[in-house]
Every structure is written in structure tokens, then in C-alpha cells.
Motif scaffolding. Structure first.
Motif, PDB file in Angstrom:
ATOM      1  N   ASN A  97       8.578  50.657  29.244  1.00 36.02           N
ATOM      2  CA  ASN A  97       7.397  49.923  28.782  1.00 36.02           C
ATOM      3  C   ASN A  97       7.087  48.694  29.635  1.00 36.02           C
ATOM      4  O   ASN A  97       5.975  48.164  29.573  1.00 36.02           O
ATOM      5  CB  ASN A  97       7.579  49.485  27.331  1.00 36.02           C
ATOM      6  N   ASN A  98       8.064  48.229  30.401  1.00 34.17           N
ATOM      7  CA  ASN A  98       7.896  46.947  31.109  1.00 34.17           C
ATOM      8  C   ASN A  98       8.200  47.046  32.599  1.00 34.17           C
ATOM      9  O   ASN A  98       8.333  46.024  33.265  1.00 34.17           O
ATOM     10  CB  ASN A  98       8.815  45.891  30.475  1.00 34.17           C
ATOM     11  N   MET A  99       8.274  48.257  33.127  1.00 33.47           N
ATOM     12  CA  MET A  99       8.682  48.439  34.519  1.00 33.47           C
ATOM     13  C   MET A  99       7.722  47.767  35.489  1.00 33.47           C
ATOM     14  O   MET A  99       8.119  47.200  36.504  1.00 33.47           O
ATOM     15  CB  MET A  99       8.813  49.926  34.826  1.00 33.47           C
ATOM     16  N   GLU A 100       6.424  47.801  35.186  1.00 37.57           N
ATOM     17  CA  GLU A 100       5.439  47.248  36.123  1.00 37.57           C
ATOM     18  C   GLU A 100       5.588  45.744  36.292  1.00 37.57           C
ATOM     19  O   GLU A 100       5.483  45.230  37.410  1.00 37.57           O
ATOM     20  CB  GLU A 100       4.026  47.585  35.663  1.00 37.57           C
ATOM     21  N   VAL A 101       5.844  45.042  35.196  1.00 38.86           N
ATOM     22  CA  VAL A 101       5.966  43.591  35.304  1.00 38.86           C
ATOM     23  C   VAL A 101       7.237  43.213  36.053  1.00 38.86           C
ATOM     24  O   VAL A 101       7.272  42.224  36.798  1.00 38.86           O
ATOM     25  CB  VAL A 101       5.907  42.919  33.915  1.00 38.86           C
ATOM     26  N   GLN A 158       5.007  35.798  29.770  1.00 40.72           N
ATOM     27  CA  GLN A 158       6.283  35.257  29.317  1.00 40.72           C
ATOM     28  C   GLN A 158       7.460  36.102  29.808  1.00 40.72           C
ATOM     29  O   GLN A 158       8.535  35.577  30.079  1.00 40.72           O
ATOM     30  CB  GLN A 158       6.284  35.115  27.803  1.00 40.72           C
ATOM     31  N   ILE A 159       7.249  37.411  29.928  1.00 38.74           N
ATOM     32  CA  ILE A 159       8.303  38.253  30.493  1.00 38.74           C
ATOM     33  C   ILE A 159       8.527  37.887  31.961  1.00 38.74           C
ATOM     34  O   ILE A 159       9.668  37.791  32.420  1.00 38.74           O
ATOM     35  CB  ILE A 159       7.952  39.746  30.352  1.00 38.74           C
ATOM     36  N   ARG A 160       7.446  37.655  32.707  1.00 45.88           N
ATOM     37  CA  ARG A 160       7.585  37.236  34.105  1.00 45.88           C
ATOM     38  C   ARG A 160       8.378  35.932  34.190  1.00 45.88           C
ATOM     39  O   ARG A 160       9.298  35.799  35.008  1.00 45.88           O
ATOM     40  CB  ARG A 160       6.211  37.031  34.741  1.00 45.88           C
ATOM     41  N   GLU A 161       7.975  34.967  33.378  1.00 41.74           N
ATOM     42  CA  GLU A 161       8.624  33.655  33.428  1.00 41.74           C
ATOM     43  C   GLU A 161      10.082  33.751  33.022  1.00 41.74           C
ATOM     44  O   GLU A 161      10.963  33.157  33.665  1.00 41.74           O
ATOM     45  CB  GLU A 161       7.869  32.683  32.512  1.00 41.74           C
ATOM     46  N   ARG A 162      10.361  34.503  31.963  1.00 42.63           N
ATOM     47  CA  ARG A 162      11.742  34.624  31.497  1.00 42.63           C
ATOM     48  C   ARG A 162      12.604  35.382  32.509  1.00 42.63           C
ATOM     49  O   ARG A 162      13.761  35.032  32.732  1.00 42.63           O
ATOM     50  CB  ARG A 162      11.757  35.352  30.144  1.00 42.63           C
ATOM     51  N   THR A 163      12.037  36.410  33.143  1.00 43.69           N
ATOM     52  CA  THR A 163      12.776  37.149  34.164  1.00 43.69           C
ATOM     53  C   THR A 163      13.062  36.254  35.363  1.00 43.69           C
ATOM     54  O   THR A 163      14.163  36.281  35.929  1.00 43.69           O
ATOM     55  CB  THR A 163      11.988  38.396  34.612  1.00 43.69           C
ATOM     56  N   ALA A 164      12.079  35.443  35.757  1.00 43.17           N
ATOM     57  CA  ALA A 164      12.289  34.504  36.861  1.00 43.17           C
ATOM     58  C   ALA A 164      13.390  33.509  36.519  1.00 43.17           C
ATOM     59  O   ALA A 164      14.238  33.185  37.362  1.00 43.17           O
ATOM     60  CB  ALA A 164      10.983  33.766  37.179  1.00 43.17           C
TER      61      ALA A 164
END
Length: 222
Positions: A97-101, A158-164
Motif C-alpha cells: 500500500n505504501n511502496m510508491e512513497v 507524514q510517512i515521508r517525514e517519518r521515514t526520513a
């Protein structure tokens, strides 16, 4: 008591104050040394500084990664041998569900059938890590934030920021890592030249300082 001491420290080092602090790039810094293989100690002519080597490096990594995402110019390491990761069904569904981000942040993944995935590239600072464990820990971290309701309406951002934030932490030097004086000075110079505040992406302090006047006062010197 411990509670009183904790409150005293919290009052002395407020997050807002740390966010406002920067090291003047024109001020000479010297006498770099490492304390307990965790803290970097250094000084100017008027101030003593104590830096947490992990949180300083984490902040630098975070800023570099977020800049790369914004400018679509990430430093990516292609793996010579792709890494295969076997996930449980819930982890695999979350990843689908989140592979693209995750791809936007430099994690090139593809399905290999069932709950198996292949990692082909990662942000360059993570190339030497255990990537199977890293991916599982990342998914667990992101899923726990969602389950706790800490991911807001703009979910993908928020997923981008948290992954970073997660990648920045995992690629930073750790407490216990030995640094030589040039490495210590290099981290601090990068912090002040980038005009970064005295906090890491998690909000923890990166650098604390004690003015020389305060040291005089503590030792009753006038």
C-alpha cells in the motif's frame, strides 16, 4: 529527588530555547574531544559546548535527506546483490500500500511473489546496514504511528517525514562509536554552516551550552 532534578533540567533546557539556538559560523571553536564515546566537547572563547554525536549526525542526515526529496536529487546506492526480505502478511500488505512513497525516499522495492520483496537500492548512507532488518523495523515503526493515531490527514507527507527521520537515525554514528578530532569538528562545522538548531528530528537536544560567565558563577569566581 530524581523528579525535582528532572524538572530542573527540563526548565533549564527548553525545546523552544534549543530551537532558537545556532552556533555563529564566525566564532572560532577549538579543543574538540570526546567524552564517554558519546559526547563531543568543545569551546569558544566565551562558551562551553556539549554535543550528542548521534543526534547531531541524525539532524544532518535528516536535513540532507529532506533536501534531496524536495529537490528530487537523492544520493542512491544501487545494490550489487539485491536483498530479499520475507515479511509476514500484515507487513507485506502495508508495504504494498505504501511502496510508491518509500520509492520517493530512495528505497527501491519490488514484489517477488507472496510476501517476499526485493530491495535493489537504498539511500547511500544506509548501504552497509542490515537491510532486511531495517525494512522490517521501518514498517513496524510506521505502522505503530498509524495505530497510535499520530499520522494526520496528510498521510503520505507524514510517512515521508517519518521515514526520513527513521533513516536519519539509523545512518548516524551511535553512542559508543569512536570519533577522531577531525570527525568531531567536521560534524559541528556542518551543523553551524547549515544554520541548524540545537535539536534533532525527534525534538531531542543535539547541543547544550554553558556560558563562561555561568561557570564562573557556579564556582563562585568573580
Amino acid at each position: 529527588t530524581d523528579a525535582i532534578h528532572k524538572n530542573s533540567l527540563e526548565n533549564e533546557f527548553q525545546t523552544d530555547d534549543l530551537q532558537a539556538r545556532r552556533i555563529d559560523p564566525n566564532v572560532d571553536l577549538y579543543n574538540f574531544s570526546q567524552l564517554f564515546s558519546t559526547f563531543i566537547i568543545f569551546q569558544s572563547d566565551t562558551e562551553l559546548f556539549i554535543a550528542d554525536q548521534h543526534t547531531v549526525h541524525e539532524r544532518l542526515n535528516y536535513e540532507k535527506l529532506m533536501k534531496g526529496i524536495a529537490e528530487r536529487h537523492l544520493e542512491i546506492q544501487q545494490l550489487l546483490l539485491p536483498v530479499t526480505v520475507e515479511l509476514n502478511p500484515r507487513e507485506a500488505q502495508w508495504l504494498r500500500n505504501n511502496m510508491e512513497v518509500l520509492l520517493e525516499i530512495g528505497l527501491d522495492l519490488s514484489s517477488f511473489g507472496g510476501n517476499t520483496f526485493v530491495i535493489r537500492s537504498v539511500p547511500s548512507d544506509l548501504a552497509n546496514k542490515n537491510l532486511a532488518n531495517l525494512l522490517k523495523d521501518l514498517i513496524e515503526d510506521l505502522k505503530s504511528k498509524e495505530n497510535a493515531g499520530t499520522v494526520g490527514s496528510n498521510r503520505l507527507d507524514q510517512i515521508r517525514e517519518r521515514t526520513a527521520t527513521f533513516f536519519s537515525c539509523r545512518s548516524a554514528v551511535m553512542a559508543g562509536d569512536h570519533l577522531n578530532p577531525d570527525q568531531m569538528k567536521g560534524l559541528i562545522d556542518r551543523m553551524r554552516l547549515a544554520n541548524l538548531p540545537f535539536t534533532c528530528p525527534h525534538g531531542r537536544p543535539t547541543i547544550l551550552s554553558i556560558p563562561l560567565s555561568e561557570l564562573y558563577r557556579k564556582f563562585d569566581r568573580h
